[in-house]
Design a protein around this motif. Structure first.
Motif, mmCIF file in Angstrom:
data_model
loop_
_atom_site.group_PDB
_atom_site.id
_atom_site.type_symbol
_atom_site.label_atom_id
_atom_site.label_comp_id
_atom_site.label_asym_id
_atom_site.label_seq_id
_atom_site.Cartn_x
_atom_site.Cartn_y
_atom_site.Cartn_z
ATOM 1 N N LYS A 47 0.832 -1.207 0.000
ATOM 2 C CA LYS A 47 0.000 0.000 0.000
ATOM 3 C C LYS A 47 0.862 1.251 0.000
ATOM 4 C CE LYS A 47 -3.939 2.130 2.393
ATOM 5 N NZ LYS A 47 -4.895 2.006 3.522
ATOM 6 N N GLN A 48 1.972 1.210 0.757
ATOM 7 C CA GLN A 48 2.902 2.340 0.746
ATOM 8 C C GLN A 48 3.460 2.585 -0.648
ATOM 9 O OE1 GLN A 48 5.852 1.240 3.663
ATOM 10 N NE2 GLN A 48 4.764 2.249 5.338
ATOM 11 N N LEU A 49 3.636 1.501 -1.395
ATOM 12 C CA LEU A 49 4.182 1.605 -2.747
ATOM 13 C C LEU A 49 3.102 1.906 -3.786
ATOM 14 C CD1 LEU A 49 6.646 -1.428 -2.584
ATOM 15 C CD2 LEU A 49 7.257 1.008 -2.504
ATOM 16 N N GLY A 50 1.851 1.952 -3.358
ATOM 17 C CA GLY A 50 0.768 2.320 -4.256
ATOM 18 C C GLY A 50 0.234 1.187 -5.119
ATOM 19 N N VAL A 51 0.453 -0.064 -4.687
ATOM 20 C CA VAL A 51 0.000 -1.228 -5.463
ATOM 21 C C VAL A 51 -0.644 -2.251 -4.527
ATOM 22 C CG1 VAL A 51 1.657 -0.986 -7.350
ATOM 23 C CG2 VAL A 51 2.316 -2.221 -5.277
ATOM 24 N N GLY A 52 -1.181 -3.323 -5.111
ATOM 25 C CA GLY A 52 -1.773 -4.395 -4.322
ATOM 26 C C GLY A 52 -1.588 -5.724 -5.017
ATOM 27 N N LYS A 53 -1.800 -6.804 -4.296
ATOM 28 C CA LYS A 53 -1.612 -8.141 -4.863
ATOM 29 C C LYS A 53 -2.532 -8.388 -6.048
ATOM 30 C CE LYS A 53 -0.164 -10.319 -0.514
ATOM 31 N NZ LYS A 53 -0.532 -11.296 0.536
ATOM 32 N N GLU A 54 -3.757 -7.880 -5.975
ATOM 33 C CA GLU A 54 -4.726 -8.142 -7.037
ATOM 34 C C GLU A 54 -4.231 -7.619 -8.384
ATOM 35 O OE1 GLU A 54 -9.482 -7.484 -8.054
ATOM 36 O OE2 GLU A 54 -8.574 -6.471 -6.332
ATOM 37 N N LEU A 55 -3.578 -6.464 -8.373
ATOM 38 C CA LEU A 55 -3.033 -5.907 -9.609
ATOM 39 C C LEU A 55 -2.050 -6.876 -10.250
ATOM 40 C CD1 LEU A 55 -2.432 -3.487 -11.573
ATOM 41 C CD2 LEU A 55 -0.625 -2.842 -9.949
ATOM 42 N N PHE A 56 -1.147 -7.429 -9.449
ATOM 43 C CA PHE A 56 -0.135 -8.328 -9.974
ATOM 44 C C PHE A 56 -0.733 -9.674 -10.386
ATOM 45 C CE2 PHE A 56 2.555 -5.748 -6.909
ATOM 46 C CZ PHE A 56 3.012 -4.893 -7.911
ATOM 47 N N GLU A 57 -1.727 -10.157 -9.638
ATOM 48 C CA GLU A 57 -2.399 -11.403 -10.005
ATOM 49 C C GLU A 57 -3.043 -11.276 -11.376
ATOM 50 O OE1 GLU A 57 -4.176 -13.941 -6.490
ATOM 51 O OE2 GLU A 57 -4.716 -11.844 -6.214
ATOM 52 N N LYS A 58 -3.756 -10.194 -11.597
ATOM 53 C CA LYS A 58 -4.434 -9.986 -12.878
ATOM 54 C C LYS A 58 -3.428 -9.819 -14.009
ATOM 55 C CE LYS A 58 -8.772 -8.025 -11.135
ATOM 56 N NZ LYS A 58 -9.664 -6.832 -11.124
ATOM 57 N N ALA A 59 -2.327 -9.135 -13.718
ATOM 58 C CA ALA A 59 -1.302 -8.934 -14.740
ATOM 59 C C ALA A 59 -0.721 -10.265 -15.210
ATOM 60 C CB ALA A 59 -0.192 -8.032 -14.198
ATOM 61 N N LEU A 60 -0.401 -11.142 -14.265
ATOM 62 C CA LEU A 60 0.195 -12.428 -14.619
ATOM 63 C C LEU A 60 -0.827 -13.364 -15.274
ATOM 64 C CD1 LEU A 60 2.499 -13.057 -11.522
ATOM 65 C CD2 LEU A 60 3.130 -12.184 -13.772
ATOM 66 N N ASP A 61 -2.074 -13.314 -14.817
ATOM 67 C CA ASP A 61 -3.121 -14.133 -15.430
ATOM 68 C C ASP A 61 -3.334 -13.726 -16.888
ATOM 69 O OD1 ASP A 61 -3.527 -15.608 -13.166
ATOM 70 O OD2 ASP A 61 -5.339 -14.550 -12.530
ATOM 71 N N TRP A 62 -3.394 -12.420 -17.133
ATOM 72 C CA TRP A 62 -3.615 -11.923 -18.491
ATOM 73 C C TRP A 62 -2.416 -12.245 -19.380
ATOM 74 C CZ3 TRP A 62 -1.693 -7.513 -21.395
ATOM 75 C CH2 TRP A 62 -2.416 -7.252 -22.553
ATOM 76 N N ALA A 63 -1.222 -12.082 -18.834
ATOM 77 C CA ALA A 63 -0.014 -12.391 -19.595
ATOM 78 C C ALA A 63 0.024 -13.867 -19.982
ATOM 79 C CB ALA A 63 1.228 -12.029 -18.786
ATOM 80 N N ALA A 64 -0.389 -14.749 -19.062
ATOM 81 C CA ALA A 64 -0.407 -16.181 -19.352
ATOM 82 C C ALA A 64 -1.394 -16.505 -20.461
ATOM 83 C CB ALA A 64 -0.749 -16.970 -18.089
ATOM 84 N N ALA A 65 -2.556 -15.854 -20.415
ATOM 85 C CA ALA A 65 -3.560 -16.083 -21.458
ATOM 86 C C ALA A 65 -3.034 -15.659 -22.826
ATOM 87 C CB ALA A 65 -4.842 -15.319 -21.117
ATOM 88 N N GLU A 66 -2.323 -14.549 -22.860
ATOM 89 C CA GLU A 66 -1.744 -14.079 -24.120
ATOM 90 C C GLU A 66 -0.637 -15.006 -24.608
ATOM 91 O OE1 GLU A 66 -2.274 -10.768 -25.913
ATOM 92 O OE2 GLU A 66 -4.192 -11.341 -25.024
ATOM 93 N N ALA A 67 0.215 -15.438 -23.687
ATOM 94 C CA ALA A 67 1.337 -16.295 -24.064
ATOM 95 C C ALA A 67 0.869 -17.665 -24.553
ATOM 96 C CB ALA A 67 2.287 -16.451 -22.882
ATOM 97 N N ARG A 68 -0.268 -18.138 -24.048
ATOM 98 C CA ARG A 68 -0.787 -19.434 -24.469
ATOM 99 C C ARG A 68 -1.209 -19.442 -25.937
ATOM 100 N NH1 ARG A 68 -2.842 -19.916 -19.063
ATOM 101 N NH2 ARG A 68 -4.744 -18.814 -19.643
ATOM 102 N N MET A 69 -1.343 -18.276 -26.537
ATOM 103 C CA MET A 69 -1.709 -18.194 -27.944
ATOM 104 C C MET A 69 -0.523 -18.508 -28.858
ATOM 105 S SD MET A 69 -4.172 -14.812 -27.871
ATOM 106 C CE MET A 69 -4.620 -14.994 -29.597
#
Length: 253
Positions: A47-69
């Protein structure tokens, strides 16, 4: 508490840690890698850094979906490069979108290092693959792939970073990013798919390199362990950052 045998991952010549017994609960597949008060500390620091776990979870999930193509007809390293690029792209799209973030962050791809820069100019984040024991504080971790001179300088600057007073004249970086881009702390979103197929992540601040690999950190914030992304991301995941060899070109008659 459950007792389990703990052995750090070893790939690409990364030095193993000795096997030892750890009094702990096994992390739940698809869940946080730390719990209780430690999880609260991690969340507070994020929170001090201005981010949260959910942001990173979604980023990696979306990246995996793209890479699977990617298919066998793509370049051999395409899945890894796609995963790296899409993770950084998602972070940039979310953090620079006024509908998602207020105030917005800045983005830059200077020197081929994809970075999102906090609106205060106090720090930046880039996503890179890791190796060894990402998300596990009982294991050493390093960058998966070798880094060039530009990244080496950024890591060195993390050690000696001190925010100085602003002079009468602001530099171009101070106007655009709120601080000198190459001097502000650069955090790594480290991700790793281990031999069991689990995808782990942590947010860490690098401070030292051994050769061309980042291997020492002043802070490590374990994030989560996810289900198998369905592809091998243990490949080259980023272009060189400026260490290309020089060739002498001679004009012939």
């Amino acid at each position: 508490m459950d007792t389990f045998e703990h052995l750090c991952n070893d790939r690409q010549g990364f030095k193993k840690q000795p096997s030892f017994q750890v009094r702990s609960l096994k992390p739940t597949l698809g869940g946080d890698v730390v719990t209780g008060s430690e999880a609260h500390k991690v969340d507070a620091r994020l929170k001090q850094l201005g981010v949260g776990k959910e942001l990173f979870e979604k980023a990696l999930d979306w990246a995996a979906a793209e890479a699977r193509m990617c298919t066998e007809f793509d370049a051999p390293a395409m899945a890894g490069i796609t995963f790296w690029s899409r993770t950084n792209r998602y972070l940039a799209e979310q953090l620079t979108d006024p509908a998602e973030q207020d105030p917005v962050w800045k983005y830059t791809a200077r020197d081929s290092i994809l970075r999102v820069v906090h609106h205060s100019g106090g720090h930046a984040i880039t996503a890179v693959s890791g190796s060894g024991g990402v998300g596990d504080l009982d294991c050493s971790v390093r960058s998966k792939n070798p880094k060039g001179r530009v990244m080496a300088q950024l890591v060195e600057n993390n050690v000696k970073y001190e925010r100085g007073g602003q002079g009468v004249f602001s530099s171009r970086d101070e106007v655009e990013f709120g601080g000198e881009l190459d001097s502000m702390p650069l955090w790594f979103l480290l991700y790793e798919r281990n031999d069991e197929g689990k995808l782990s992540a942590e947010l860490s601040l690098p401070v030292k390199m051994e050769g061309k690999y980042v291997n020492e950190w002043s802070e490590r914030l374990p994030l989560f362990t996810r289900n198998d992304p369905g592809l091998d991301i243990a490949l080259l995941d980023a272009p060189d950052d400026g260490n290309d060899p020089d060739f002498e070109v001679r004009k012939t008659n």
